[in-house]
Design an enzyme around this catalytic site. Structure first.
Site, PDB file in Angstrom:
ATOM      1  N   PRO A 242       0.841  -1.203   0.000  1.00  0.00           N
ATOM      2  CA  PRO A 242       0.000   0.000   0.000  1.00  0.00           C
ATOM      3  C   PRO A 242       0.877   1.255   0.000  1.00  0.00           C
ATOM      4  CG  PRO A 242      -0.083  -1.120   2.125  1.00  0.00           C
ATOM      5  CD  PRO A 242       0.735  -1.984   1.247  1.00  0.00           C
ATOM      6  N   ASP A 420       5.830   2.236   2.004  1.00  0.00           N
ATOM      7  CA  ASP A 420       4.903   1.134   2.241  1.00  0.00           C
ATOM      8  C   ASP A 420       4.207   1.412   3.579  1.00  0.00           C
ATOM      9  OD1 ASP A 420       3.713  -1.283   2.943  1.00  0.00           O
ATOM     10  OD2 ASP A 420       5.308  -2.505   2.062  1.00  0.00           O
ATOM     11  N   HIS A 421       2.927   1.682   3.515  1.00  0.00           N
ATOM     12  CA  HIS A 421       2.207   2.126   4.709  1.00  0.00           C
ATOM     13  C   HIS A 421       2.046   1.014   5.745  1.00  0.00           C
ATOM     14  CE1 HIS A 421       0.282   5.079   6.986  1.00  0.00           C
ATOM     15  NE2 HIS A 421      -0.758   5.381   6.243  1.00  0.00           N
ATOM     16  N   ARG A 422       2.323  -0.229   5.349  1.00  0.00           N
ATOM     17  CA  ARG A 422       2.281  -1.309   6.351  1.00  0.00           C
ATOM     18  C   ARG A 422       3.427  -1.152   7.341  1.00  0.00           C
ATOM     19  NH1 ARG A 422       2.585  -6.337   2.404  1.00  0.00           N
ATOM     20  NH2 ARG A 422       4.152  -4.925   1.572  1.00  0.00           N
ATOM     21  N   ILE A 424       5.555   1.972   7.423  1.00  0.00           N
ATOM     22  CA  ILE A 424       5.871   3.360   7.783  1.00  0.00           C
ATOM     23  C   ILE A 424       4.596   4.168   7.976  1.00  0.00           C
ATOM     24  CG2 ILE A 424       6.919   5.473   6.844  1.00  0.00           C
ATOM     25  CD1 ILE A 424       8.924   3.333   5.538  1.00  0.00           C
TER      26      ILE A 424
END
Ligand code: CAO
Length: 448
Positions: A242, A420-422, A424
């Site tokens: 994501p 990568d929002h998972r 950061i």
């Protein structure tokens, strides 16, 4: 004179890769590091370079052959004798197995494939995320897949592994529809590592097939090999990580002035000192401050692997497509060293002379379009890395100076950080670009 057999070196996880191009002929005189053959798996294509200079006496492969580590490529007549122990031990340099001919000019017979290979160091882990699909052994990949060349090409374009597709045609022949169905099933299958802990597969409607010729003249051109391969990886990275892109601007007025003042001195040392070298330096500084950016998600999706080394990749635009060479141990190098390596690696990338290991092991990637133009863009993360910095063209802008209460002309550099929002959080994304801004606006901090 001695005859050396050059065999396929350690090429990481790749096995039974197809020879798609012979780059030398019998009788050719070649130099060390000249590319000998190009091989292609469903994930990457690579040139195998010559480990030493010599004259090609005999080719042991042809286009279409499948080769793995240790497969003979050719016989090379060299000026001096080599032994297996003397062969270059680099992880991906082709392994050369010497065998002593009875007489100096006699070519020995090809050793059987079961001949033990010299030991080579363990390969550097490939930079792609371990493919969760490939890890499922539903179908044996030892069996050669039964499919027509057109279906093979189709599968290769989509990144589908034929060895894991069950054919519905006569005698189990794999049809185009089987490949389409397999891709659809894989995309909608929950995968712990690629889809993350959230699970839930993707339901993607098939792309419409349009006869464009109905609407006007068209021309159809084949995609380049690199485009086809990188396309599959980019697609996977885009749908599995994501992405969020944080935009920012850095004041590089002083940095640019400093760079220009150093151009002559760098030039005398044969180095083109570009902005990118300073950017790489700034990125390493920011990675030290925010280690979660120098990390990868473990395949189980539940752990973060933090790296204590700083290898930075940079995207190079080549006539064949995009490639990403990696500069190693950047934290131990000064800006001139980095600039020199940048120049050498991008020149070799454009000549298709990069070795596989020179594109592996990266921690973070920079994609600079500054030499071309644009104000911002959304770079796609080079998974399993967790962030990538896009750089657009610097421009003079009026910047408000609160002390003097005036607008001042400042050279500003647009930054686009995708992460990568998972892994950061948004706040850390903004902190990272703020840190970069600080580094780039004060050359003294940067070079400390
Ligand atoms: N702003 C303004 N000017 C810039 C700049 C920037 N951000 N970055 C570079 N320039 C200037 C350079 O100073 C140079 O000018 P001079 O010729 O007057 O010295 C000129 O643009 C060309 O620079 P360059 O591109 O040759 O050198 P570089 O070190 O900046 O970049 C490389 C090297 C390999 C990154 C680049 O050549 C390249 O291939 N870029 C494309 C990468 C790409 O395709 N990314 C997209 C990937 S999709 O995510």
């Amino acid at each position: 004179m001695s005859i050396q057999e050059v065999v396929v070196p350690d090429i990481g996880n790749f096995k039974d890769v197809e020879v798609i191009e012979l780059l030398v002929n019998v009788g050719d005189t070649i130099a060390a590091d000249d590319a000998l053959i190009t091989v292609e798996s469903d994930k990457a294509a690579m040139d195998i370079p010559a480990p030493m200079a010599g004259t090609v006496k005999e080719l042991k492969v042809k286009v279409g052959d499948k080769v793995s580590q240790g497969s003979p490529i050719l016989l090379l007549e060299t000026a001096r004798a080599h032994t297996a122990g003397a062969a270059k031990p680099a992880a991906t340099a082709p392994v050369v197995t010497a065998f002593t001919p009875p007489a100096a000019e006699t070519v020995a017979t090809v050793p059987p494939p079961s001949r033990p290979l010299p030991e080579v160091p363990a390969p550097i882990a490939p930079r792609e995320r371990p493919d969760p699909v490939a890890a499922r052994p539903e179908f044996s990949s030892d069996k050669p897949a039964h499919a027509s060349p057109a279906v093979r090409r189709f599968a290769r374009e989509l990144g589908a592994d034929l060895a894991r597709i069950k054919g519905s045609g006569p005698h189990g022949r794999i049809l185009k529809e089987d490949v389409q169905a397999w891709i659809k099933a894989e995309l909608s299958r929950p995968t712990g590592a690629s889809a993350g802990a959230a699970g839930g597969g993707l339901e993607v409607a098939p792309a419409p097939v349009v006869d464009f010729a109905r609407f006007g003249d068209i021309d159809t051109q084949p995609l380049s090999r690199i485009k086809k391969l990188s396309g599959a990886n980019l697609h996977r990275n885009w749908v599995t990580a994501p992405h969020v892109t944080q935009f920012d601007e850095a004041d590089i007025t002083d940095l640019e002035e400093f760079r220009r003042s150093m151009l002559d001195e760098a030039g005398k040392r044969g180095v083109k000192l570009t902005l990118l070298a300073f950017l790489i330096k700034a990125v390493v500084n920011a990675l030290r401050a925010y280690p979660q950016f120098n990390a990868s998600l473990a395949p189980d999706g539940e752990h973060l692997i933090l790296k204590k080394y700083f290898h930075i990749g940079f995207a190079v635009d080549t006539p064949d497509g995009l490639v990403v060479p990696v500069i190693r141990e950047v934290n131990r190098k000064d800006v001139l060293d980095i600039a020199r390596e940048l120049g050498e690696l991008s020149a070799r990338a454009r000549e298709r002379k990069l070795k596989v290991e020179e594109m592996q092991g990266g921690c973070f990637t920079i994609s600079s379009l500054g030499g071309i133009g644009g104000t911002a863009f959304t770079p796609i993360i080079h998974c399993p890395e967790v962030a990538i910095l896009g750089v657009s063209r610097g421009a003079m802008k009026p910047v408000w100076n609160d002390k003097s209460k005036t607008f001042e002309p400042r050279l500003t550099l647009p930054l686009s950080l995708s992460y990568d929002h998972r892994v950061i959080d948004g706040a850390d994304g903004a902190r990272f670009t703020s840190h970069l801004r600080l580094m780039l606006s004060d050359v003294r901090r940067l070079l400390l």
